[in-house]
Design an enzyme around this catalytic site. Sequence first.
Site, mmCIF file in Angstrom:
data_model
loop_
_atom_site.group_PDB
_atom_site.id
_atom_site.type_symbol
_atom_site.label_atom_id
_atom_site.label_comp_id
_atom_site.label_asym_id
_atom_site.label_seq_id
_atom_site.Cartn_x
_atom_site.Cartn_y
_atom_site.Cartn_z
ATOM 1 N N ARG A 63 -1.051 10.051 5.458
ATOM 2 C CA ARG A 63 0.389 10.031 5.180
ATOM 3 C C ARG A 63 1.062 11.304 5.690
ATOM 4 O O ARG A 63 2.157 11.246 6.261
ATOM 5 C CB ARG A 63 0.684 9.859 3.692
ATOM 6 C CG ARG A 63 0.483 8.438 3.206
ATOM 7 C CD ARG A 63 0.791 8.330 1.738
ATOM 8 N NE ARG A 63 -0.061 9.286 1.008
ATOM 9 C CZ ARG A 63 0.145 9.653 -0.242
ATOM 10 N NH1 ARG A 63 1.147 9.177 -0.929
ATOM 11 N NH2 ARG A 63 -0.679 10.498 -0.823
ATOM 12 N N ASN A 80 0.909 4.897 0.537
ATOM 13 C CA ASN A 80 -0.393 4.276 0.314
ATOM 14 C C ASN A 80 -0.194 2.990 -0.472
ATOM 15 O O ASN A 80 0.758 2.858 -1.243
ATOM 16 C CB ASN A 80 -1.309 5.195 -0.500
ATOM 17 C CG ASN A 80 -1.893 6.321 0.325
ATOM 18 O OD1 ASN A 80 -1.887 6.292 1.548
ATOM 19 N ND2 ASN A 80 -2.407 7.327 -0.354
#
Length: 99
Positions: A20, A38
């Site tokens: 990320r 996520n």
Amino acid sequence: MSKAIRHVAITGWVQGVGYRAFVDHEARSRALEGWVRNRRDGSVEALFAGPAEMVAAMIAACRRGPSSARVEALQDEAANPDMLKLREAGERFSVLPTI
């Protein structure tokens, strides 16, 4: 210059490896709008909006990922502009909570 909005889902070893943060950095460096998060199933989901060439380059970067990640598959599809509303208020690109 055409504008693109793409939604991607990335599977593989993509959580707990800085994926990320990698996406956030890469998207911001390309001045793209969107978000990344996520998912509880172990995948990462992202939305990218901006010039079509920059969005395509961002998706190519997602296929590689950071060196600690192992991308097995990436699904890429056109997205509805309303999906941009998931961003944090005032941000061009957001890292969202896990869903």
